[in-house]
Enzyme design. Structure first.
Site, short mmCIF file in Angstrom:
data_model
loop_
_atom_site.label_atom_id
_atom_site.label_comp_id
_atom_site.label_asym_id
_atom_site.label_seq_id
_atom_site.Cartn_x
_atom_site.Cartn_y
_atom_site.Cartn_z
N GLY A 29 0.82 -1.20 0.00
CA GLY A 29 0.00 0.00 0.00
C GLY A 29 0.86 1.25 0.00
O GLY A 29 2.08 1.20 0.13
N GLY A 31 0.51 5.57 1.30
CA GLY A 31 -0.26 6.63 1.91
C GLY A 31 0.43 7.96 1.78
O GLY A 31 1.36 8.13 0.99
N GLY A 32 0.01 8.92 2.59
CA GLY A 32 0.53 10.27 2.49
C GLY A 32 1.95 10.43 2.97
O GLY A 32 2.63 11.39 2.60
N MET A 33 2.43 9.47 3.80
CA MET A 33 3.76 9.62 4.36
C MET A 33 4.72 8.51 3.98
O MET A 33 5.92 8.65 4.18
CB MET A 33 3.66 9.71 5.89
CG MET A 33 3.00 10.99 6.38
SD MET A 33 3.01 11.18 8.18
CE MET A 33 1.77 10.00 8.68
N VAL A 36 4.41 0.99 1.75
CA VAL A 36 4.59 -0.19 2.58
C VAL A 36 4.78 -1.41 1.69
O VAL A 36 4.04 -1.62 0.72
CB VAL A 36 3.39 -0.41 3.52
CG1 VAL A 36 3.67 -1.58 4.47
CG2 VAL A 36 3.09 0.84 4.32
N LYS A 51 8.34 -0.23 5.70
CA LYS A 51 7.70 1.06 5.40
C LYS A 51 8.79 2.05 5.02
O LYS A 51 9.72 2.33 5.81
CB LYS A 51 6.91 1.56 6.61
CG LYS A 51 6.26 2.90 6.39
CD LYS A 51 5.23 3.20 7.48
CE LYS A 51 4.03 2.30 7.35
NZ LYS A 51 2.91 2.74 8.21
N ASP A 145 -3.86 9.15 15.46
CA ASP A 145 -4.44 8.82 14.15
C ASP A 145 -5.11 7.45 14.19
O ASP A 145 -4.92 6.61 13.31
CB ASP A 145 -3.37 8.87 13.05
CG ASP A 145 -3.99 9.00 11.65
OD1 ASP A 145 -5.16 9.42 11.55
OD2 ASP A 145 -3.29 8.68 10.67
#
Length: 357
Positions: A29, A31-33, A36, A51, A145
């Site tokens: 996957g 994401g914004g940061m 992975v 990650k 979060d």
């Protein structure tokens, strides 16, 4: 707004490459940061989650300093419901963290497939997340979060909370930047949405949003634009759960609304307190769900079997009225069983009601 618009930046490593000692097998996957990957660690012959931080973050020295400090603190967290952090490092210009590889699905995927979810399952999942949060909070770590995509559900509903480090480091590094928030608007507490000071109760609000979503089938606030969602989180009351799901009992609705109180002082103060209240509301729901014929009988004794993670012993539910809307739980009595009592057994066999010969 972090995660409101996920980054489209290409990850630095590619599938088939080796980063440090980790052989990248597949991308899981992005994401914004970070991106992975599933990777193989030859030295221990195991698969891990790798990650890799996006370049725009690694270019910020302040972020890296804070993240390394948080990574060391999080590596010291050892709890069965918190993902294990194995390693942190830099290789070929890219920063990475190595974590336990989890089999299963995110809670987000489970909700999309099954919501509204059975209450017994909701209780078991929320209890495990709650234990993870209380453990972390007791050691001074706030997640900031908590959301379904950061909760992993594996075999037997073993539940794991992930992504502590990135959320904390990003939050700290950006507190001095005007107008920049880190988190996911739909799951932010009002105080976090306002950009103010937060404590552990911000996580409890977010857990309340997750609980609301599992029970009702949607989050309480979700507008078209992120800023509109933040405005609703800060200023509007959540839709009454019973309006969206008529099967929600008044007791369960009360638990959900208290968990989403705007004032942190009016919420549950620990995750354990929330789980205890949820346990009572779920028990009431299941007891009320008994067939009226069983509750109306004057003769005989009845057994209710529940699959509830927080019940480990046999207990007695003593009704205070015909509808069993008010009751108390007692320990198993010695000797003969009084007629009219309802017995609750956590034997893992699911829900079953019947008359005892």
């Amino acid at each position: 707004l972090e995660d409101a618009a996920p980054s489209t930046a290409a990850p630095s490593p590619e599938v088939g490459r080796t980063l440090a000692q980790y052989q990248i097998v597949a991308q899981l996957g992005q994401g914004g940061m970070s991106a992975v990957y599933r990777a193989h660690q030859p030295s221990l012959d195991r698969y891990v989650a790798l990650k890799v931080l996006h370049p725009q973050l690694t270019a910020d020295p302040e972020f890296l300093e804070r993240f390394q400090r948080q990574a060391r603190a999080l590596a010291a967290l050892s709890h069965p419901n918190i993902v294990a952090l194995y390693d942190f490092g830099q290789d070929d210009g890219g920063f990475y963290i190595v974590m336990e590889y989890l089999e299963g699905h995110s809670l987000q995927a489970v909700i999309e497939r099954e919501s509204p979810m059975p209450l017994e399952r909701v209780l078991g999942i929320v209890e495990q997340v709650g234990q993870a949060l209380d453990y972390a909070h007791g050691r001074g770590v706030i997640h900031r979060d908590v959301k379904p995509s950061n909760i992993f559900v594996g075999e037997g509903d073993r539940t794991t909370l992930t992504d502590f480090g990135l959320a904390v480091a990003a939050w700290e590094a950006r507190q001095t930047q005007s107008g920049v928030l880190v988190g996911t608007p739909m799951y932010m507490s009002p105080e976090q949405a306002e950009g103010g000071k937060v404590d552990h109760r911000t996580d409890l609000y977010s857990l309340g949003v997750v609980l609301y979503q599992m029970v009702v089938g949607r989050v309480p606030f979700r507008e078209t634009m992120p800023l509109a969602t933040l405005h609703a989180v800060i200023n509007e009351e959540p839709p009454p759960p019973r309006q969206l799901n008529p099967g929600v009992t008044p007791a369960l609705e009360s638990v959900l609304l208290r968990a989403l109180a705007k004032d942190p002082g009016l919420r549950y103060q620990t995750a354990g307190e929330l789980v205890q209240a949820l346990d009572g509301a779920v028990l009431e729901e299941l007891v009320k769900g008994l067939d009226d014929a069983f509750l109306g009988e004057e003769d005989g004794e009845y057994v209710l079997s529940l699959q509830m993670a927080s019940w480990t012993d046999i207990g007695r539910v003593q009704p205070h009225n015909e509808d069993c809307t008010d009751f108390e739980v007692e320990d198993e009595p010695e000797g003969s069983v009084p007629r009219g009592d309802i017995y609750v057994v956590a034997d893992g066999g699911g829900r079953q009601a019947g008359e005892v010969a």
